[in-house]
Write an enzyme that holds these catalytic residues in place. Structure first.
Site, PDB file in Angstrom:
ATOM      1  N   TYR A   1       0.832  -1.211   0.000  1.00 12.89           N
ATOM      2  CA  TYR A   1       0.000   0.000   0.000  1.00 12.89           C
ATOM      3  C   TYR A   1       0.863   1.256   0.000  1.00 12.89           C
ATOM      4  O   TYR A   1       0.610   2.197  -0.765  1.00 12.89           O
ATOM      5  CB  TYR A   1      -0.919  -0.031   1.217  1.00 12.89           C
TER       6      TYR A   1
ATOM      7  N   LYS B   1       0.899   4.116  -2.876  1.00 16.31           N
ATOM      8  CA  LYS B   1       0.525   5.498  -2.598  1.00 16.31           C
ATOM      9  C   LYS B   1       1.709   6.443  -2.808  1.00 16.31           C
ATOM     10  O   LYS B   1       1.525   7.608  -3.195  1.00 16.31           O
ATOM     11  CB  LYS B   1      -0.028   5.626  -1.180  1.00 16.31           C
TER      12      LYS B   1
END
Length: 253
Positions: free
Chosen positions: A152, A156
Site C-alpha cells: 500500500y 501510494k
C-alpha cells in the site's frame, strides 16, 4: 454553494467511504455524478437518494483498461463532457512484508496506481476539451512509511509522484492535477482498525485535532481542488490529516 452546476464528475471507488462522501459532495454542489466501483449493489444504494437525472452508475474495475474505456465512453454518451476525474479507488494489504504474496502485491498496484493511469489516459481527451481537472486520493502512507503495509505504501508513494509528473505534462493542456493525502478515515478499508480501541487511541494521540477523519472531512478539500477557487493550483499534494504530518514523530508530552 453550487460550484459544479453543469459539470460532470467521475468518482471511482464511490460505493463507500471517501469516494461516496466526495460523490455526495459533488452532487450537493450541482454536478452530474458518475459513481464507479466493482460492486453494483453498493453503487445502487449510494445512487438511490441522488438525483437520477444527474447520476450515472458504472460498474467497472479500474485495474482493467477495457472496463475503464467503456466507462468513459458511457459518461461521454450520457453527459457529453467530463470536467472532473476523482481517482479514488484503492485497496490495501496489511501484513508483514515477508508474508505478502506476489499476487497481493500486484493486486494493490493494479488498483491503486495502474487504475489511476488508466482513468487519466482514457478521460484525457474529454478533460482537454473541458479544461478539466484530476484529483487523486493519495495518503499520508504515500509520504511516509507504515509498519506492515509495504504494498500500500509503495502504491501510494507512486500516486504522489505520478500526480506531480502528470501535472507537469498536462499543464500545457489547461488540465490541473492534484491529490489529497488523508490519514486514518472511516471506510470499509479501515473498519478493523477503527474497531480496535487500543490502536485507535494510539492514532488519536498522533492527530493534532485528536480524532480520525470522516469521508465528509475529505470531501471538502477535494471539492476545493476541483473548483475554480483552485484554478492556479496544480501538482499539489494536500495533507488532509488532522495535523498528523505536523509532528516530527515524538510522542505528546
Amino acid at each position: 454553494m453550487q460550484r459544479f452546476t453543469g459539470k460532470t464528475a467521475i468518482v471511482t471507488g464511490s460505493s463507500s467511504g471517501i469516494g461516496e462522501g466526495c460523490a455526495r459532495r459533488f452532487a450537493a454542489e450541482g454536478a452530474n455524478v458518475v459513481l464507479v466501483a466493482r460492486d453494483r449493489e453498493k453503487l445502487d444504494k449510494v445512487a438511490a437518494d441522488l438525483d437520477p437525472d444527474r447520476t450515472l452508475v458504472c460498474e467497472a474495475d479500474v485495474s482493467q483498461r477495457e472496463e475503464v474505456d467503456r466507462m468513459v465512453e458511457a459518461v461521454a454518451d450520457r453527459f457529453g463532457a467530463i470536467d472532473i476525474l476523482h481517482s479514488n479507488a484503492g485497496i490495501a494489504v496489511m501484513k508483514p512484508f515477508e508474508d505478502t504474496t506476489p499476487e497481493e502485491w500486484r493486486n494493490v498496484m493494479a488498483t491503486d496506481i495502474d487504475g489511476m493511469f488508466h482513468c487519466a489516459q482514457a478521460a484525457l481527451p474529454h478533460l482537454k476539451a473541458s479544461k478539466g481537472c484530476i484529483i487523486h486520493t493519495a495518503s499520508v502512507s504515500g509520504t511516509g512509511g507504515d509498519w506492515n503495509m509495504t504494498a500500500y505504501d509503495a502504491a501510494k508513494g507512486a500516486v504522489v509522484n505520478f500526480t506531480r509528473a502528470l501535472a507537469l505534462d498536462l499543464g500545457k493542456h489547461g488540465v490541473r492535477v492534484n491529490a489529497v493525502a488523508p490519514s486514518l478515515t472511516e471506510s470499509e478499508l479501515t473498519a478493523g482498525m477503527l474497531d480496535d480501541e487500543e490502536l485507535l487511541a494510539k492514532f488519536h494521540e498522533r492527530f493534532a485535532l485528536g480524532r480520525h477523519a470522516t469521508p465528509e472531512d475529505i470531501a471538502g478539500p477535494v471539492a476545493f481542488l476541483a473548483s475554480e477557487d483552485a484554478r492556479f493550483v496544480t501538482g499539489a499534494i494536500l495533507p488532509v490529516d488532522g495535523g498528523m504530518s505536523a509532528s516530527n514523530g515524538q510522542p505528546p508530552q
